[in-house]
Design an enzyme around this catalytic site. Structure first.
Site, PDB file in Angstrom:
ATOM      1  N   ASP A  92      23.965 -24.172  -2.665  1.00 63.18           N
ATOM      2  CA  ASP A  92      25.068 -25.219  -2.596  1.00 63.18           C
ATOM      3  C   ASP A  92      25.951 -23.172  -3.291  1.00 63.18           C
ATOM      4  OD1 ASP A  92      24.503 -27.495  -2.801  1.00 63.18           O
ATOM      5  OD2 ASP A  92      25.087 -27.732  -3.778  1.00 63.18           O
ATOM      6  N   HIS A 149      16.752 -23.732  -1.742  1.00 65.94           N
ATOM      7  CA  HIS A 149      15.493 -24.473  -0.507  1.00 65.94           C
ATOM      8  C   HIS A 149      15.741 -23.886   1.041  1.00 65.94           C
ATOM      9  CE1 HIS A 149      16.002 -28.350  -3.385  1.00 65.94           C
ATOM     10  NE2 HIS A 149      17.069 -27.776  -4.063  1.00 65.94           N
ATOM     11  N   SER A 252      24.004 -15.995  -8.323  1.00 65.81           N
ATOM     12  CA  SER A 252      23.658 -14.929  -8.112  1.00 65.81           C
ATOM     13  C   SER A 252      23.460 -15.272  -6.538  1.00 65.81           C
ATOM     14  CB  SER A 252      22.309 -14.120  -8.020  1.00 65.81           C
ATOM     15  OG  SER A 252      21.927 -13.096  -7.593  1.00 65.81           O
TER      16      SER A 252
END
Length: 288
Positions: A92, A149, A252
């Site tokens: 995200d 992911h 980050s």
């Protein structure tokens, strides 16, 4: 720049990055209910965190702040794009930049670029497959889901810990700090995929207490020196498309790299585009 921005930028250069990050990391692991609950509540209020998506919706049920920050999401919260051959967004956040790797460099912000050779730890052989390829940089803000992911299914070949600074990685510092992403501490993960070599680089930042991967746990060698971990064929580590790769304890950036003629990014994406883990960032050239 206004005075506030000047002071912020000066602090980026003057503050003891690693000492500050270690202190905040200790606070983020505190299990005292009175402390960790107030910290979590203040963070949710400050950044308007959506807890309705979390697997554990009660913020006080987490054992410490780091457990809350790296919280899992409910099943189905991030459906994977079903398009055959789609390259998935790893996290995200928002697109910082994406596009071609030209003359061995990646665009950081207007007027700034950085070297793929330095980003991947300074090894020319490691960087060579990505020269002339494509990259996408995803910035995770504090309010975002902080697990990273797999954009494609892949078999892990190599992991490299690269020591460095811990500058903030928001849009302002990307515009002001040269070679930002190749100066910050980072973990380089190299995979063999159906599109050839793929690198996923987890870039640390100011007050990021640690970077973890699912196969190695916390990746911080006792001495902050460059360290390479090779993974053999006898017990291969294979991760499916969309599987969790790692996580940040405080926000980050994740950078994805592919070689030449392997990926075309979705036309609607540009710097500043909001993205979610699992959506299609692009696909193979022949299907674009």
């Amino acid at each position: 720049m206004n005075i506030k921005e000047r002071l912020f930028l000066a602090g980026q250069h003057l503050l003891p990055h690693h000492t500050l990050s270690r202190l905040i990391g200790c606070a983020a692991e505190c299990r005292k209910p009175w402390f960790k609950n107030r910290l979590i509540d203040a963070f949710i209020h400050r950044y308007q965190v959506d807890m309705s998506e979390a697997e554990i919706g009660n913020p006080h049920a987490y054992e410490h702040f780091n457990a809350f920050f790296t919280r899992a999401l409910r099943d189905g919260s991030r459906p994977l794009d079903p398009t055959p051959g789609a390259v998935l967004c790893p996290a995200d956040g928002a697109i910082s930049q994406l596009g071609p790797i030209e003359y061995g460099r990646l665009l950081q912000a207007k007027g700034h670029s950085f070297s793929v050779l330095e980003l991947l730890g300074g090894d020319a052989e490691r960087a060579a497959p990505f020269i002339g390829g494509q990259f996408a940089t995803v910035y995770l803000s504090p309010r975002d889901y902080h697990r990273v992911h797999m954009p494609l299914a892949g078999t892990l070949r190599e992991m490299v810990y690269v020591p460095g600074k811990l500058f903030s990685v928001n849009g302002f510092t990307a515009e002001q700090v040269p070679e930002l992403f190749s100066r910050n501490e980072r973990v380089v993960c190299l995979f063999d995929t159906e599109r050839g070599p793929m690198a996923v680089v987890l870039v640390g930042a100011m007050i990021v207490a640690s970077i973890e991967t699912v196969w190695a746990g916390l990746v911080t060698p006792p001495k902050r020196t460059l360290k390479t971990f090779n993974y053999g064929v006898s017990e291969p580590i294979h991760l499916e498309k969309g599987a969790e790769l790692g996580r940040f304890k405080l926000g980050s950036t994740a950078i994805v790299l592919f070689g030449p003629d392997q990926v075309r990014w979705a036309e609607e994406l540009a710097a500043g585009s909001a993205v979610r883990m699992g959506q299609a960032l692009g696909g193979p050239l022949q299907d674009a």
